[in-house]
Design a protein around this motif. Sequence first.
Motif, mmCIF file in Angstrom:
data_model
loop_
_atom_site.group_PDB
_atom_site.id
_atom_site.type_symbol
_atom_site.label_atom_id
_atom_site.label_comp_id
_atom_site.label_asym_id
_atom_site.label_seq_id
_atom_site.Cartn_x
_atom_site.Cartn_y
_atom_site.Cartn_z
ATOM 1 N N GLY A 154 0.825 -1.198 0.000
ATOM 2 C CA GLY A 154 0.000 0.000 0.000
ATOM 3 C C GLY A 154 0.863 1.253 0.000
ATOM 4 N N LEU A 184 0.684 4.275 -2.778
ATOM 5 C CA LEU A 184 0.390 5.676 -2.425
ATOM 6 C C LEU A 184 1.595 6.578 -2.687
ATOM 7 C CD1 LEU A 184 -1.719 5.330 0.864
ATOM 8 C CD2 LEU A 184 -2.477 5.418 -1.514
ATOM 9 N N VAL A 193 4.904 6.911 7.171
ATOM 10 C CA VAL A 193 3.814 6.733 8.131
ATOM 11 C C VAL A 193 3.518 5.249 8.340
ATOM 12 C CG1 VAL A 193 1.322 7.003 8.413
ATOM 13 C CG2 VAL A 193 2.718 8.967 7.728
ATOM 14 N N LEU A 194 3.495 4.507 7.255
ATOM 15 C CA LEU A 194 3.196 3.083 7.357
ATOM 16 C C LEU A 194 4.300 2.354 8.093
ATOM 17 C CD1 LEU A 194 1.700 2.891 3.824
ATOM 18 C CD2 LEU A 194 0.526 2.104 5.891
ATOM 19 N N PHE A 251 -6.706 9.821 -5.116
ATOM 20 C CA PHE A 251 -6.269 9.342 -3.796
ATOM 21 C C PHE A 251 -6.262 10.483 -2.784
ATOM 22 C CE2 PHE A 251 -4.082 5.605 -5.961
ATOM 23 C CZ PHE A 251 -4.956 4.677 -5.445
ATOM 24 N N GLU A 286 -2.655 10.631 9.326
ATOM 25 C CA GLU A 286 -1.818 9.432 9.284
ATOM 26 C C GLU A 286 -2.670 8.162 9.316
ATOM 27 O OE1 GLU A 286 0.938 9.573 12.471
ATOM 28 O OE2 GLU A 286 2.012 11.340 11.722
ATOM 29 N N THR A 342 -4.171 7.458 6.006
ATOM 30 C CA THR A 342 -3.181 6.858 5.112
ATOM 31 C C THR A 342 -3.038 5.368 5.390
ATOM 32 O OG1 THR A 342 -1.933 8.920 4.914
ATOM 33 C CG2 THR A 342 -0.741 6.877 4.451
ATOM 34 N N VAL A 343 -2.981 5.017 6.661
ATOM 35 C CA VAL A 343 -2.860 3.602 7.036
ATOM 36 C C VAL A 343 -4.099 2.833 6.583
ATOM 37 C CG1 VAL A 343 -2.735 1.990 8.976
ATOM 38 C CG2 VAL A 343 -1.321 4.068 8.967
ATOM 39 N N LEU A 392 -6.198 3.508 4.102
ATOM 40 C CA LEU A 392 -6.239 3.347 2.648
ATOM 41 C C LEU A 392 -5.184 2.357 2.168
ATOM 42 C CD1 LEU A 392 -7.337 4.038 -0.090
ATOM 43 C CD2 LEU A 392 -5.966 6.140 -0.094
ATOM 44 N N ALA A 393 -3.990 2.450 2.719
ATOM 45 C CA ALA A 393 -2.930 1.521 2.327
ATOM 46 C C ALA A 393 -3.311 0.091 2.689
ATOM 47 C CB ALA A 393 -1.608 1.903 2.987
ATOM 48 N N ALA A 394 -3.947 -0.079 3.839
ATOM 49 C CA ALA A 394 -4.375 -1.419 4.256
ATOM 50 C C ALA A 394 -5.447 -1.955 3.313
ATOM 51 C CB ALA A 394 -4.901 -1.385 5.688
ATOM 52 N N THR A 435 -7.021 -5.213 12.163
ATOM 53 C CA THR A 435 -5.893 -4.391 12.629
ATOM 54 C C THR A 435 -6.220 -2.910 12.583
ATOM 55 O OG1 THR A 435 -4.335 -6.064 11.835
ATOM 56 C CG2 THR A 435 -3.460 -3.851 12.217
ATOM 57 N N LEU A 467 -6.608 0.013 15.535
ATOM 58 C CA LEU A 467 -5.882 1.289 15.530
ATOM 59 C C LEU A 467 -6.831 2.466 15.680
ATOM 60 C CD1 LEU A 467 -3.271 0.613 12.681
ATOM 61 C CD2 LEU A 467 -2.804 0.832 15.134
#
Lengths: 200, 200
Positions: free
Chosen positions: A159, A163, A175-176, B125, B148, B151-152, B154-156, B179, B183
């Motif tokens: 991810g 991004l 951040v990840l 995005f 942040e 972002t996590v 969306l990336a997940a 997960t 968070l």
Amino acid sequence: MEDTRERIIDATAALFTQRGYAASGLKQISGASTATIGSLYHFFPGGKAELAAETLTRSGQAYQELVEAVIDAAPDVVTGVRDCFDGAAETLRASGYADACPIATVALEVASADEALRQVTEQIFASWLRSITDRLVNGGVPESRAPELATVLLAALEGGFLLSRVAKDAAAMDVLGATVVDLVRHAVDGSGFVPERRRT
Amino acid sequence: MEDTRERIIDATAALFTQRGYAASGLKQISGASTATIGSLYHFFPGGKAELAAETLTRSGQAYQELVEAVIDAAPDVVTGVRDCFDGAAETLRASGYADACPIATVALEVASADEALRQVTEQIFASWLRSITDRLVNGGVPESRAPELATVLLAALEGGFLLSRVAKDAAAMDVLGATVVDLVRHAVDGSGFVPERRRT
DNA sequence: GTCTATAGCTTGATAGAC
DNA sequence: GTCTATCAAGCTATAGAC
């Protein structure tokens, strides 16, 4: 040169990383690898599909070994995971956001369109997950928790590549990385394990 | 029919989701949308690039509205985030792991190869992240932490789509959902905010 | 093993009748 | 607005000389 086969695979891997499968023509690969189309079919009689399968497998192994080396070189698994994300972010910045996962783009292209290649990508990701899980367990993450944490780590990395490449900014990867590092640290602490060393 | 333009965009969106940009030919799009190539160029004089930009933008808006509807329909943001991941996993299973993110595949293909389309995906995005961030803040996540966490999230989601499609198994999406839900819950709890309602 | 030539098809795109 | 015909260029793949 006798490493023609290697040059072909290397050129294919680079094109797959930056443009994907469908957009990478055999003539383009031939040109980039300074190998004629005849040589290409000499080494890969199965054509583009065979070349793709071999390239993905090789890239997958190389990338796995890279990640393993980074984690194994760190004093503890928390640091090792941090080094992975830091390295990914640094590679993105240094390459102008072109050098990222060699599998992901092709994997998404073929997932619903080419069953044979989909299975190749499945094996690669499965191998990565086993490798990461092993290292998490070695670093003190409970065995019951390690497979899930490995999945989260890999998904975060992928991810983050997506991004960061799209935004031409590696802030997302940073951040990840910080988030996954916290998760790993918590998993290690919660297990009562004292992060110790296995280096040298 | 007068919605020819809509049919073209819908067919393009479906092909982009399942095969990506380069592998989706205009003739294929023409056939799938029961519109002739002449109609296609009538509505999109700029050809494939213009059609792609319009399709990505529209798909991005539709997907954003879907996620917003799911989160806004939930009693609290933690439940809303859980519903998003549950819905993604269910959609994957129901579609044979074909129906996933309409942007990601194309985004990776064009990130280093087509600057104009890359900018289109960047805007999409960015809009998604703003939308998610707003909803996290509304749900009680501290403003300093929300970007942040978005972002996590969306990336997940994107990492989960990739791993689940490749493995033809939505287990990864389930793990990632659990997960991210944890968070978000922690971010809300830590802020002293009592998850309350804004529905009806 | 390397190279060239080429077949056969598909691509994105255009022109012009209707 | 729709449709068909067509173009030049690209594609994957093959054949055969060297």
